[in-house]
Motif scaffolding. Structure first.
Motif, short mmCIF file in Angstrom:
data_model
loop_
_atom_site.label_atom_id
_atom_site.label_comp_id
_atom_site.label_asym_id
_atom_site.label_seq_id
_atom_site.Cartn_x
_atom_site.Cartn_y
_atom_site.Cartn_z
N ASN A 58 0.82 -1.21 0.00
CA ASN A 58 0.00 0.00 0.00
C ASN A 58 0.85 1.26 0.00
OD1 ASN A 58 -2.42 -1.38 -0.03
ND2 ASN A 58 -2.65 -1.37 2.20
N LYS A 59 1.95 1.24 0.73
CA LYS A 59 2.83 2.41 0.78
C LYS A 59 3.45 2.67 -0.59
CE LYS A 59 4.75 5.64 3.34
NZ LYS A 59 3.94 6.66 4.03
N THR A 60 3.83 1.61 -1.28
CA THR A 60 4.40 1.76 -2.62
C THR A 60 3.34 2.26 -3.59
OG1 THR A 60 5.90 -0.08 -2.15
CG2 THR A 60 5.68 0.59 -4.45
N LYS A 61 2.13 1.76 -3.48
CA LYS A 61 1.03 2.24 -4.33
C LYS A 61 0.79 3.73 -4.09
CE LYS A 61 -1.82 -1.95 -4.77
NZ LYS A 61 -3.16 -2.50 -4.47
N ASP A 62 0.78 4.14 -2.83
CA ASP A 62 0.55 5.55 -2.51
C ASP A 62 1.63 6.43 -3.11
OD1 ASP A 62 -1.71 4.87 -1.09
OD2 ASP A 62 -0.74 4.96 0.88
N MET A 63 2.87 5.98 -3.04
CA MET A 63 3.97 6.75 -3.61
C MET A 63 3.77 6.95 -5.11
SD MET A 63 8.03 5.79 -3.90
CE MET A 63 7.61 4.56 -5.16
N ALA A 64 3.44 5.87 -5.82
CA ALA A 64 3.22 5.96 -7.26
C ALA A 64 2.04 6.85 -7.58
CB ALA A 64 3.01 4.56 -7.84
N ARG A 65 0.99 6.75 -6.77
CA ARG A 65 -0.20 7.55 -7.03
C ARG A 65 0.07 9.03 -6.82
NH1 ARG A 65 -6.38 6.09 -5.25
NH2 ARG A 65 -7.37 7.68 -6.54
N MET A 66 0.92 9.38 -5.89
CA MET A 66 1.29 10.77 -5.69
C MET A 66 1.94 11.36 -6.93
SD MET A 66 0.32 11.74 -2.68
CE MET A 66 1.28 13.11 -2.10
N LEU A 67 2.50 10.50 -7.77
CA LEU A 67 3.11 10.96 -9.02
C LEU A 67 2.25 10.60 -10.23
CD1 LEU A 67 6.84 10.12 -8.26
CD2 LEU A 67 5.79 12.38 -8.40
N GLY A 68 1.00 10.22 -9.98
CA GLY A 68 0.04 10.08 -11.07
C GLY A 68 -0.15 8.69 -11.63
N PHE A 69 0.35 7.66 -10.96
CA PHE A 69 0.29 6.31 -11.51
C PHE A 69 -0.41 5.37 -10.53
CE2 PHE A 69 3.67 8.43 -13.65
CZ PHE A 69 3.60 7.99 -14.96
N GLY A 70 -1.41 4.65 -11.03
CA GLY A 70 -2.05 3.62 -10.24
C GLY A 70 -1.44 2.27 -10.54
#
Length: 254
Positions: free
Chosen positions: A225-237
């Motif tokens: 989840n933490k890795t997903k959140d990081m990617a999402r902060m930069l626009g990627f799901g």
């Protein structure tokens, strides 16, 4: 099939203010195969580049419409202040030009080894940067991320600690600014930072692989989840299928 989707548009306004989230009216979440990174390939690219879909939301609220008017920013939440008690790395011209990482070491107590004794403390307190950079020409209009010596300092830091993005103070804009130091981009008076889309994709995916493995190594139960959140902060799901593949082949090779 691994799922990688673009979500929102990042706007870092001139004079290097905090990034602000702006709804993106052309972005869609799409699925691609793991062997392809063509997330933005379906969009038109005037003059070889598009305004890349990038996410930064200082309020942490992702329930935003993708179809609102792009210029309507009245509902954009105000920038968040730095996280209280975070590790503060203070840089100046001298340390930047000498490629001296000692201010980072002193502020964080992360010295030479990437093996942090207590990563949970860094995840909770986070890390931020104060860049006290004096321009040779006081009228130089460039943003900090456009100065080669500043970018080179961050390149060296990232090479030494490639997991660092997950420890940054995201809500105060540190992840977005960190990416701007390492990913090719242009400055737009209206949109702020406009990243090269392919470069940003590769940067994000590389960090996903690095950060996820690093978090798992340190037995962080929310690694996925933490890795997903990081990617999402930069626009990627990022879909679970990708993490399943990583776990499967990590187990096979161990």
């Amino acid at each position: 099939m691994a799922t990688i989707g673009t979500v929102y548009t990042l706007s870092i306004q001139p004079k290097y203010n905090h990034p602000q989230l702006v709804p993106c009216n052309f972005c869609r979440t799409i699925s691609i195969s793991c062997s392809s990174f063509g997330v933005l390939s379906q969009f038109s690219r005037p003059q070889g580049q598009v305004s890349v879909s990038v996410a930064f939301n200082p309020s942490g609220n992702y329930d935003l419409s993708l179809y609102d008017d792009e210029n309507d920013t009245q509902n954009v939440p105000p920038p968040m202040p730095p996280t209280e008690g975070r590790f503060e790395v203070v840089l100046d011209n001298d340390t930047i030009r000498k490629l001296d990482l000692s201010p980072f070491h002193t502020a964080t107590n992360i010295v030479s080894s990437p093996d942090i004794t207590n990563p949970k403390e860094y995840l909770e307190r986070t890390i931020g940067f104060s860049i006290n950079y004096t321009r040779d020409d006081q009228y130089d209009p460039r943003e900090l991320s456009e100065f080669p010596d500043i970018r080179l300092w961050f390149v060296r830091l990232d090479a030494a600690y490639p997991f660092l993005p997950v420890l940054l103070d995201w809500r105060a804009g540190e992840l977005a600014r960190y990416a701007a130091m390492l990913v090719p981009h242009q400055m737009s008076a209206r949109m702020g930072v406009v990243f090269n889309p392919e470069a940003l994709e590769l940067f994000v995916m590389k960090k996903v692989f690095i950060v996820y493995s690093w978090l798992k190594k340190h037995d962080i139960v929310i690694a996925r989840n933490k890795t997903k959140d990081m990617a999402r902060m930069l626009g990627f799901g990022i879909g679970d299928e990708l993490f399943d593949l990583i776990d499967e082949h990590s187990s096979a090779s161990s």
